[in-house]
Scaffold this active site. Structure first.
Site, PDB file in Angstrom:
ATOM      1  N   ALA A   1       1.030  -1.059  -0.029  1.00 57.04           N
ATOM      2  CA  ALA A   1       0.351  -0.315  -0.173  1.00 57.04           C
ATOM      3  C   ALA A   1       1.130   0.887   0.134  1.00 57.04           C
ATOM      4  O   ALA A   1       1.745   1.462   0.467  1.00 57.04           O
ATOM      5  CB  ALA A   1      -1.465  -0.307   1.205  1.00 57.04           C
TER       6      ALA A   1
ATOM      7  N   ALA B   1       0.684   5.892   0.439  1.00 60.47           N
ATOM      8  CA  ALA B   1      -0.694   6.909   0.846  1.00 60.47           C
ATOM      9  C   ALA B   1       0.588   8.083  -0.025  1.00 60.47           C
ATOM     10  O   ALA B   1       1.439   8.139  -0.430  1.00 60.47           O
ATOM     11  CB  ALA B   1      -1.381   7.052   1.681  1.00 60.47           C
TER      12      ALA B   1
ATOM     13  N   ILE C   1       1.864  10.261   3.065  1.00 59.32           N
ATOM     14  CA  ILE C   1       3.089  10.151   3.771  1.00 59.32           C
ATOM     15  C   ILE C   1       4.186   8.704   3.627  1.00 59.32           C
ATOM     16  O   ILE C   1       5.589   9.133   3.560  1.00 59.32           O
ATOM     17  CB  ILE C   1       2.791  10.582   5.042  1.00 59.32           C
ATOM     18  N   GLY C   2       3.744   7.999   3.646  1.00 59.53           N
ATOM     19  CA  GLY C   2       4.427   6.931   3.121  1.00 59.53           C
ATOM     20  C   GLY C   2       4.349   4.959   2.629  1.00 59.53           C
ATOM     21  O   GLY C   2       2.589   5.515   2.454  1.00 59.53           O
ATOM     22  N   GLN C   3       4.773   4.356   2.582  1.00 57.45           N
ATOM     23  CA  GLN C   3       4.046   3.468   1.432  1.00 57.45           C
ATOM     24  C   GLN C   3       4.373   2.365   2.823  1.00 57.45           C
ATOM     25  O   GLN C   3       5.915   1.745   3.557  1.00 57.45           O
ATOM     26  CB  GLN C   3       4.717   3.350   0.513  1.00 57.45           C
TER      27      GLN C   3
ATOM     28  N   LYS D   1       5.762   0.408   7.696  1.00 51.19           N
ATOM     29  CA  LYS D   1       5.371   1.944   7.287  1.00 51.19           C
ATOM     30  C   LYS D   1       6.359   2.777   7.268  1.00 51.19           C
ATOM     31  O   LYS D   1       7.086   2.894   8.008  1.00 51.19           O
ATOM     32  CB  LYS D   1       4.053   2.154   7.160  1.00 51.19           C
TER      33      LYS D   1
ATOM     34  N   ASP E   1      -9.483   9.574   9.479  1.00 45.96           N
ATOM     35  CA  ASP E   1      -9.394   9.644   7.999  1.00 45.96           C
ATOM     36  C   ASP E   1     -10.170   8.707   7.971  1.00 45.96           C
ATOM     37  O   ASP E   1      -9.914   7.284   8.188  1.00 45.96           O
ATOM     38  CB  ASP E   1      -8.044   9.298   8.072  1.00 45.96           C
TER      39      ASP E   1
END
Length: 432
Positions: free
Chosen positions: A128, A130, A132-134, A149, A279
């Site tokens: 995944a 997004a 800010i990070g993966q 993450k 979120d």
């Protein structure tokens, strides 16, 4: 795609974006003049090519750039040009992956160069990604299966300059309609990013929700592994599951139960915890492999809710469900849903939209998300207001996030075609 991590590189990319938009605008202006048409600056710059390039560049930069697009789209989407609203909405999910070399550079800084010796396996292909990070799947030598993450490099230290620069691009490009004040969104994106880039803070939130839901048979919260976590890397237990949207293929009872569980959790967050994972991105939820439980992911956007606001919201909902319009208006003004700066007809339209929601909730004990046309009617009302020159006054940020969460829950329950006993769930929390 490599994340631009240096401040100069990030400023240069945004400068190139602005210059490119202006250049295409000049070309279009010249063509309009040749055809005898007086060009309009905002219309020249807010072209499909420009808004597409804006979305692509914000997704490439991640971090503050993507977050501002997300915040702007979630509150002002109803009054933005449809093309811009659609493209900004993509930023809720889209992000590019880091190349492997850059990923290893980040992990070497956070864990030291000998970190691979501690792992049986580490999948460099993220599961995944997004703003800010993966996230990567790995197995430690001690047998723990973990999700790791990894924060994009340069995101944390470039927050303030990114926010200022992206705001300037949006203002100068003509992509944001006149009357929409970007300042609250810029300030909130800056504050939120400073919080969300602290992965140790997110780890504490993860552990807190894990404790609260430890006895639940309806939810799974990954375990926080503080021994492999830093401010830029978050390690947690890996939990298998399927995307929440896949639950749309389950039978009606299963879909109803899952949607009802999410609504019940939202009400617990609001009225019991007074703290909310704000979120509602679908990617933050999975369904366990047995289809019985919901896996909760990503607690970076967790925020406290002031007890006074919780009390007002309880009274507001109770008043709305009882049809006490006068009390609803009083509380709406006190909480900041209505602004005296707005025109009287716009305030009346907002109250009408609030009444529309409560009328729907009162109509039946079980809310049928599949059959409801509430979302369409609300959008039609919002678009009608926009056509009369309405530019929304900024909501208080706590309300903005609550609105975001409610809208996300509605969309997910609708995706699942679920029926939820909302009245019963509200009564469980002493509302109505």
């Amino acid at each position: 795609m490599r994340v631009p991590s240096g401040r100069v590189a990030r400023v240069a990319r945004l400068g190139s974006l602005a210059a490119g938009a202006a250049g295409r605008g000049v070309w279009q202006a010249a063509r309009d003049l040749r055809q005898g048409t007086r060009p309009q600056l905002a219309g020249l710059l807010a072209t499909p090519a420009n808004v597409t390039r804006l979305a692509e560049e914000l997704a490439r930069m991640r971090g503050a750039a993507m977050k501002l697009g997300q915040l702007l789209s979630m509150d002002a989407g109803e009054v933005l040009p449809p093309d811009l609203a659609e493209i900004l909405a993509r930023l809720r999910n889209d992000a590019h992956f880091m190349p492997v070399r850059q990923l290893k550079q980040v992990l070497n800084v956070e864990w030291g160069t000998h970190w691979p010796r501690a792992f049986r396996s580490f999948d460099v292909n993220p599961v995944a990604a997004a703003s800010i990070g993966q996230v990567h799947r790995a197995v430690l030598r001690d047998g723990r299966e973990v999700a790791v993450k990894v924060q994009y490099p340069g995101v944390a230290r470039s927050i303030d300059s990114d926010i200022a620069n992206v705001g300037a691009v949006l203002r100068l490009s003509g992509l944001v309609p006149q009357g929409i004040d970007l300042t609250p969104y810029l300030d909130e994106a800056r504050r939120l990013l400073h919080e969300e880039t602290d992965y140790l803070r997110e780890g504490r939130n993860l552990a807190a929700f894990g404790r609260r839901l430890s006895t639940s048979d309806r939810f799974v919260v990954p375990e926080f592994h503080d021994d492999w976590s830093t401010a830029r890397v978050l390690a947690m237990s890996y939990v298998a599951g399927r995307p929440i949207e896949d639950a749309a293929g389950l039978d009606q009872d299963a879909r109803d139960r899952l949607a009802g569980d999410l609504v019940a959790l939202f009400l617990r967050e609001l009225f019991e915890f007074e703290e909310m994972q704000s979120d509602p991105n679908f990617a933050n939820y999975m369904v366990s492999d047995d289809g019985q439980r919901i896996v909760l992911l990503d607690f970076g956007a967790t925020r406290r809710i002031a007890p006074a606001l919780v009390a007002d919201l309880r009274d507001f909902i109770a008043a709305g469900l009882c049809g006490d319009d006068e009390r609803v208006e009083t509380l709406a003004r006190r909480m900041g849903m209505l602004s005296g700066a707005d025109r009287a007809d716009h305030q009346a339209a907002i109250l009408s939209m609030i009444a529309m929601v409560f009328s729907e909730l009162r109509a039946a004990p079980v809310f049928d998300f599949a059959q409801s046309d509430l979302a369409r009617r609300l959008q039609d009302s919002a678009m009608a207001m926009a056509e009369t020159g309405f530019a929304p006054s900024p909501l208080p940020m706590d309300l903005l996030y609550l609105q975001r969460k409610v809208a996300g829950m509605f969309l997910l329950a609708r995706r699942l075609q679920a029926r939820v006993p909302v009245q019963h769930l509200l009564r469980d929390h002493g509302v109505w």
